[in-house]
Each structure stands twice: as C-alpha cells, then as structure tokens.
Design a protein around this motif. Sequence first.
Motif, short mmCIF file in Angstrom:
data_model
loop_
_atom_site.label_atom_id
_atom_site.label_comp_id
_atom_site.label_asym_id
_atom_site.label_seq_id
_atom_site.Cartn_x
_atom_site.Cartn_y
_atom_site.Cartn_z
N THR A 86 1.07 -1.24 -0.12
CA THR A 86 0.06 -0.20 -0.11
C THR A 86 1.21 1.30 0.46
O THR A 86 1.28 1.80 1.22
CB THR A 86 -1.23 0.07 1.10
OG1 THR A 86 -1.45 -1.10 1.32
CG2 THR A 86 -1.82 0.91 1.29
N PHE A 87 0.97 2.26 -1.33
CA PHE A 87 2.35 2.41 -1.15
C PHE A 87 2.30 3.28 -0.65
O PHE A 87 2.80 4.22 -0.11
CB PHE A 87 2.72 3.22 -2.63
CG PHE A 87 3.03 3.36 -3.10
CD1 PHE A 87 3.14 5.33 -3.30
CD2 PHE A 87 4.54 3.74 -3.61
CE1 PHE A 87 3.83 6.29 -3.42
CE2 PHE A 87 6.18 3.85 -3.72
CZ PHE A 87 5.43 5.70 -4.31
N SER A 88 1.19 3.95 -0.50
CA SER A 88 0.25 5.97 0.37
C SER A 88 0.74 5.21 1.87
O SER A 88 1.26 6.54 2.21
CB SER A 88 -0.88 6.30 -0.06
OG SER A 88 -1.21 5.06 0.64
N SER A 89 1.30 4.22 2.27
CA SER A 89 1.16 4.40 3.27
C SER A 89 2.98 4.18 4.05
O SER A 89 3.40 3.82 4.78
CB SER A 89 0.44 3.45 4.05
OG SER A 89 -0.55 2.89 3.88
N TYR A 90 3.41 4.20 2.89
CA TYR A 90 5.10 3.78 3.05
C TYR A 90 6.08 5.22 3.11
O TYR A 90 6.06 5.77 2.22
CB TYR A 90 5.29 2.64 2.15
CG TYR A 90 5.13 0.96 2.44
CD1 TYR A 90 4.20 1.02 2.64
CD2 TYR A 90 6.28 0.49 3.24
CE1 TYR A 90 3.72 -0.80 2.99
CE2 TYR A 90 6.46 -1.20 3.58
CZ TYR A 90 5.09 -1.34 3.29
OH TYR A 90 4.33 -2.11 4.15
N VAL A 91 6.79 5.02 4.17
CA VAL A 91 7.78 6.00 3.52
C VAL A 91 9.13 5.03 2.57
O VAL A 91 9.39 3.92 2.66
CB VAL A 91 8.96 5.73 5.07
CG1 VAL A 91 10.77 6.65 4.98
CG2 VAL A 91 7.99 6.14 6.55
N MET A 92 9.32 6.58 1.91
CA MET A 92 10.05 5.84 0.44
C MET A 92 11.89 7.06 0.49
O MET A 92 11.55 7.95 0.67
CB MET A 92 9.57 6.55 -0.39
CG MET A 92 8.01 5.72 -0.69
SD MET A 92 7.88 3.56 -0.97
CE MET A 92 9.35 3.96 -2.26
#
Length: 122
Positions: free
Chosen positions: A27-33
């Motif tokens: 869930t990309f929007s929930s991850y620190v990148m």
Amino acid sequence: VQLQASGGGLVQAGDSLRLSCAASGLTFSSYVMGWFRQTPGKEREFVASISWRVGSTNYADSLKGRFTISRDNAKNTVYLQMSSLKPEDTAVYYCAADRVYTGRNSREFDYWGQGTQVTVSS
C-alpha cells in the motif's frame, strides 16, 4: 514487494536527471520512501526520504538544494530530481520503502529496489 528504479544514465557535470521508482505489492501511500546511493567499497549513503504525509521530506545535508524527492501516490511512484550534478554524485542509486521508519539508517528500511547507475562525467 517490488521496487523498480529507473532513469539513471551517463550525464555531464551540471546536468539534471530524474530517477523514478515504481512500487508494487504494497500500500504505497502508507510507506515511507527513501533514496540511497552507493559507490564501490563504501557504505550505502542516505540521500532523501519522504513520508506518507506528502510534504514531509528529509535530505542529506550535503544534497539539500540540489536534490528533490517527491511522490505520486496515484502512480505508486517516488521520484528523485537531481540538478547541478557533480562527478561525486556518481553512484548506484537505490530506492527503499519502510512502513514506519523515517530516519537515515539504510539497515532500517525493509524493502529495496535493484538500483540504477548514475554516472556524471566532468
């Protein structure tokens, strides 16, 4: 989880380059990148990170003003815009993801892409 970095290449000093990292399986929007870079024989170096809260960014002090990290949650992609490139920016650039960690220690990030080579000639 897969992180696919792209956009590297051979450029001249002073040029700009934008790296992309497409993420899947999370869930990309929930991850620190984050973006890191590494040269042979050296530790992986923190470049920048961006939290799931858009606008919350963190940069290596030496790169502030030249590098900009951004993300597009609709495209599951994080970017690294690099400008005024110098030969010392030559490295393999990696993107990374973590659910909660917002620091600079590469060992704390859970997921990694394969890296993209950036070479800056003088």
